[in-house]
Design a protein around this motif. Structure first.
Motif, PDB file in Angstrom:
ATOM      1  N   ALA A  73       4.488  -2.223   6.102  1.00 48.47           N
ATOM      2  CA  ALA A  73       5.288  -1.834   7.257  1.00 48.47           C
ATOM      3  C   ALA A  73       6.461  -2.751   7.521  1.00 48.47           C
ATOM      4  CB  ALA A  73       4.398  -1.766   8.502  1.00 48.47           C
ATOM      5  N   THR A  74       6.395  -3.999   7.072  1.00 48.12           N
ATOM      6  CA  THR A  74       7.395  -4.978   7.491  1.00 48.12           C
ATOM      7  C   THR A  74       8.276  -5.514   6.378  1.00 48.12           C
ATOM      8  OG1 THR A  74       5.794  -6.785   7.223  1.00 48.12           O
ATOM      9  CG2 THR A  74       5.921  -5.714   9.394  1.00 48.12           C
ATOM     10  N   GLN A  75       7.835  -5.469   5.135  1.00 42.43           N
ATOM     11  CA  GLN A  75       8.632  -6.082   4.072  1.00 42.43           C
ATOM     12  C   GLN A  75       8.425  -5.345   2.754  1.00 42.43           C
ATOM     13  OE1 GLN A  75       7.249 -10.114   3.230  1.00 42.43           O
ATOM     14  NE2 GLN A  75       5.310  -9.639   4.222  1.00 42.43           N
ATOM     15  N   PRO A  76       9.408  -5.415   1.867  1.00 43.98           N
ATOM     16  CA  PRO A  76       9.273  -4.745   0.568  1.00 43.98           C
ATOM     17  C   PRO A  76       8.198  -5.411  -0.285  1.00 43.98           C
ATOM     18  CG  PRO A  76      11.256  -6.077   0.621  1.00 43.98           C
ATOM     19  CD  PRO A  76      10.717  -6.073   2.008  1.00 43.98           C
ATOM     20  N   VAL A  77       7.441  -4.615  -1.016  1.00 44.87           N
ATOM     21  CA  VAL A  77       6.347  -5.155  -1.816  1.00 44.87           C
ATOM     22  C   VAL A  77       6.361  -4.679  -3.265  1.00 44.87           C
ATOM     23  CG1 VAL A  77       4.786  -5.503   0.129  1.00 44.87           C
ATOM     24  CG2 VAL A  77       4.782  -3.310  -1.080  1.00 44.87           C
ATOM     25  N   VAL A  78       7.060  -3.593  -3.582  1.00 47.59           N
ATOM     26  CA  VAL A  78       6.985  -3.029  -4.940  1.00 47.59           C
ATOM     27  C   VAL A  78       7.626  -3.997  -5.931  1.00 47.59           C
ATOM     28  CG1 VAL A  78       7.659  -1.131  -6.442  1.00 47.59           C
ATOM     29  CG2 VAL A  78       6.975  -0.664  -4.080  1.00 47.59           C
ATOM     30  N   SER A  79       6.836  -4.437  -6.910  1.00 49.35           N
ATOM     31  CA  SER A  79       7.301  -5.435  -7.877  1.00 49.35           C
ATOM     32  C   SER A  79       7.281  -4.929  -9.313  1.00 49.35           C
ATOM     33  CB  SER A  79       6.433  -6.702  -7.785  1.00 49.35           C
ATOM     34  OG  SER A  79       5.061  -6.393  -7.976  1.00 49.35           O
ATOM     35  N   ALA A  80       6.628  -3.801  -9.576  1.00 47.02           N
ATOM     36  CA  ALA A  80       6.540  -3.281 -10.942  1.00 47.02           C
ATOM     37  C   ALA A  80       6.324  -1.772 -10.886  1.00 47.02           C
ATOM     38  CB  ALA A  80       5.405  -3.951 -11.711  1.00 47.02           C
ATOM     39  N   ILE A  81       6.892  -1.065 -11.861  1.00 50.33           N
ATOM     40  CA  ILE A  81       6.747   0.389 -11.950  1.00 50.33           C
ATOM     41  C   ILE A  81       6.381   0.747 -13.382  1.00 50.33           C
ATOM     42  CG2 ILE A  81       7.939   2.614 -11.766  1.00 50.33           C
ATOM     43  CD1 ILE A  81       9.775   1.294  -9.664  1.00 50.33           C
TER      44      ILE A  81
END
Length: 247
Positions: free
Chosen positions: A115-123
């Motif tokens: 909800a508060t910060q970006p987290v996606v680090s790998a796809i």
């Protein structure tokens, strides 16, 4: 015979067999993820966070984030689908975003992972299916969506709290098989799934034929022999010839 890629502080650079050690900057700033579509004759490159740009037929780079209202981690991942279609793209910040027209426009694809910060680090994308998508985060979780062209529902697997998911590679022939790496000490460094992300298993191996306790940063599957897996670590490159059982 030509190559390009992001080099963080030192821009996105282009070189080739013909030019030898002479590399040219094609996009300044912090060089991040990059991709190339042969079908569309398009180069994609990025700066920090979600700042994807594209160049068609050698024209100047233009912004390619229309519709995205999200930020990303400092080096935010984006991926061009490895199938022949090459119009489907994914990126992520607090949530996942999909483009179905080669990055011309983007749509929000599911709820916030945080909800508060970006987290996606790998796809991780499956070459054999545009429906199967894996997304990893810096908090040790991996989300999966096996109906990604139509559904915006993601299933979360909290694998290793606090362990940064640094890379995901999907078997190009079987979208249910994938490997993930973790940039951390004292935990699993390589994980394997054979059922589309429902269950993950330690694939570090052990002893003299295992991955040492060192951060693992990248993973790749040989498309011509999918039993051959490469993992890049802080210590060096490891290879498995038996689909991650020994290294």
């Amino acid at each position: 015979t030509a190559f390009f890629g992001g080099t963080q502080d030192n821009a996105t650079n282009y070189g080739g067999v013909a030019t030898g050690a002479n590399w040219a900057t094609i996009l300044g700033g912090d060089g991040g993820f990059s991709a190339y579509s042969a079908a569309r004759k398009t180069i994609y490159a990025s700066h920090f966070q979600i700042s994807i740009k594209r160049s068609v037929n050698g024209a100047p780079f233009v912004g390619s984030t229309t519709g995205i209202t999200d930020s990303g981690i400092f080096v935010a991942p984006f991926s061009l689908h490895p199938s022949g279609q090459q119009t489907v793209m994914w990126t992520g910040g607090k949530k996942m975003w999909q483009s179905k027209n080669g990055g011309t426009s983007w749509a929000s694809w599911g709820p916030n992972f945080n909800a508060t910060q970006p987290v996606v680090s790998a796809i991780g994308l499956a070459a054999s299916s545009t429906n199967v998508v894996y997304a990893g985060s810096w908090d040790g979780s991996i989300w999966t969506n096996n109906k990604a062209q139509t559904a915006k529902t993601w299933v979360k697997r909290a694998l290793q709290p606090g362990a940064w998911v640094s890379s995901i590679a999907v078997n190009p022939q079987n979208p249910l098989v994938a490997f993930a790496t973790f940039s951390t000490f004292g935990a699993i460094h390589v994980a394997y799934t054979g059922d589309g992300g429902k269950n993950w298993f330690n694939s570090d191996g052990s002893g003299a034929t295992g991955i040492p306790d060192i951060p693992a940063l990248s993973v790749a599957i040989d498309p011509l022999n999918t039993d051959r897996i490469f993992v890049g670590t802080d210590f060096g490159v490891f290879v498995s010839l038996d689909e991650g059982l020994t290294w």
